[in-house]
Structure formats: C-alpha cells, structure tokens
Design a protein around this motif. Sequence first.
Motif, PDB file in Angstrom:
ATOM      1  N   ILE A  14       0.845  -1.202   0.000  1.00  0.00           N
ATOM      2  CA  ILE A  14       0.000   0.000   0.000  1.00  0.00           C
ATOM      3  C   ILE A  14       0.873   1.243   0.000  1.00  0.00           C
ATOM      4  N   GLY A  15       1.953   1.226   0.765  1.00  0.00           N
ATOM      5  CA  GLY A  15       2.887   2.352   0.793  1.00  0.00           C
ATOM      6  C   GLY A  15       3.513   2.602  -0.565  1.00  0.00           C
ATOM      7  N   ILE A  16       3.874   1.531  -1.270  1.00  0.00           N
ATOM      8  CA  ILE A  16       4.458   1.687  -2.608  1.00  0.00           C
ATOM      9  C   ILE A  16       3.432   2.273  -3.572  1.00  0.00           C
ATOM     10  N   VAL A  17       2.206   1.763  -3.524  1.00  0.00           N
ATOM     11  CA  VAL A  17       1.152   2.296  -4.394  1.00  0.00           C
ATOM     12  C   VAL A  17       0.919   3.777  -4.089  1.00  0.00           C
ATOM     13  N   ALA A  18       0.902   4.143  -2.815  1.00  0.00           N
ATOM     14  CA  ALA A  18       0.710   5.545  -2.435  1.00  0.00           C
ATOM     15  C   ALA A  18       1.850   6.419  -2.959  1.00  0.00           C
ATOM     16  N   ILE A  22       1.508   9.503  -5.548  1.00  0.00           N
ATOM     17  CA  ILE A  22       2.030  10.839  -5.257  1.00  0.00           C
ATOM     18  C   ILE A  22       2.912  11.325  -6.400  1.00  0.00           C
ATOM     19  N   THR A  23       3.766  10.455  -6.882  1.00  0.00           N
ATOM     20  CA  THR A  23       4.691  10.833  -7.957  1.00  0.00           C
ATOM     21  C   THR A  23       3.945  11.155  -9.246  1.00  0.00           C
ATOM     22  N   VAL A  24       3.078  10.260  -9.667  1.00  0.00           N
ATOM     23  CA  VAL A  24       2.385  10.427 -10.946  1.00  0.00           C
ATOM     24  C   VAL A  24       1.385  11.587 -10.891  1.00  0.00           C
ATOM     25  N   LEU A  25       0.536  11.577  -9.869  1.00  0.00           N
ATOM     26  CA  LEU A  25      -0.499  12.616  -9.792  1.00  0.00           C
ATOM     27  C   LEU A  25       0.084  13.975  -9.427  1.00  0.00           C
ATOM     28  N   ALA A  46      -6.827  14.426  -6.565  1.00  0.00           N
ATOM     29  CA  ALA A  46      -6.860  12.959  -6.579  1.00  0.00           C
ATOM     30  C   ALA A  46      -5.654  12.350  -5.867  1.00  0.00           C
ATOM     31  N   GLY A  47      -4.550  13.064  -5.826  1.00  0.00           N
ATOM     32  CA  GLY A  47      -3.354  12.570  -5.154  1.00  0.00           C
ATOM     33  C   GLY A  47      -3.340  12.788  -3.649  1.00  0.00           C
ATOM     34  N   GLN A  48      -4.240  13.593  -3.137  1.00  0.00           N
ATOM     35  CA  GLN A  48      -4.212  13.934  -1.714  1.00  0.00           C
ATOM     36  C   GLN A  48      -4.424  12.751  -0.768  1.00  0.00           C
ATOM     37  N   PRO A  49      -5.298  11.796  -1.069  1.00  0.00           N
ATOM     38  CA  PRO A  49      -5.409  10.658  -0.140  1.00  0.00           C
ATOM     39  C   PRO A  49      -4.085   9.914   0.052  1.00  0.00           C
ATOM     40  N   ALA A  50      -3.292   9.824  -0.991  1.00  0.00           N
ATOM     41  CA  ALA A  50      -1.983   9.172  -0.865  1.00  0.00           C
ATOM     42  C   ALA A  50      -1.079   9.972   0.070  1.00  0.00           C
TER      43      ALA A  50
END
Length: 90
Positions: A14-18, A22-25, A46-50
């Motif tokens: 989950i940390g990696i996906v987040a 963050i990087t992409v969005l 859309a990136g804020q939850p991460a």
Amino acid sequence: MSDAPNPDTVTHMIGIVAQVAITVLGTGAVLLAALKNKWACPVGLAGQPAWYYIAYTSEQWGILAVSVVYTANWAFGIYNWWIREPASSP
C-alpha cells in the motif's frame, strides 16, 4: 498454514502504491498547472489521499498539515475553474 497475506507485506505494498500515486499525480498536476490546464486541480486533488496515508503512517505531522492546506487549495482551484461563473466583461 494460512494463505492470508502477511500484514507487513500488505502495508508495504500500500505504501508503494501511495508513493507511485504521489509521484504520478503530483507531477502531472504541476505540469498541467504550468500549461494552464483546468484538469490540474482535479488531478492534484486525486493525489491527496496518498499524501494523507503516507504522512499519517510515517507520523509526519507537518506534512499532514501541509496536505490539508494543499487539499483546500486544489478544492479552491476546482471551484475557480469548474464551478464559479466567469466574470462578465464591462
């Protein structure tokens, strides 16, 4: 023996996906903002939850506070670009 995934492995994934989100969005939102594209704010929002997840799980309270401010700014940008009526010309 259980087939259930190891909780540490799930948390790590989950940390990696987040971080990828963050990087992409995040970089996508900055690029779109630089191009004056109205999609910058929805992409940034859309990136804020991460950001919230990473800041909370790593106990980075300053980053969490800044994330709240960024969320408000992205939401204000959505209001300006998508909701607010354009000003009429004199």
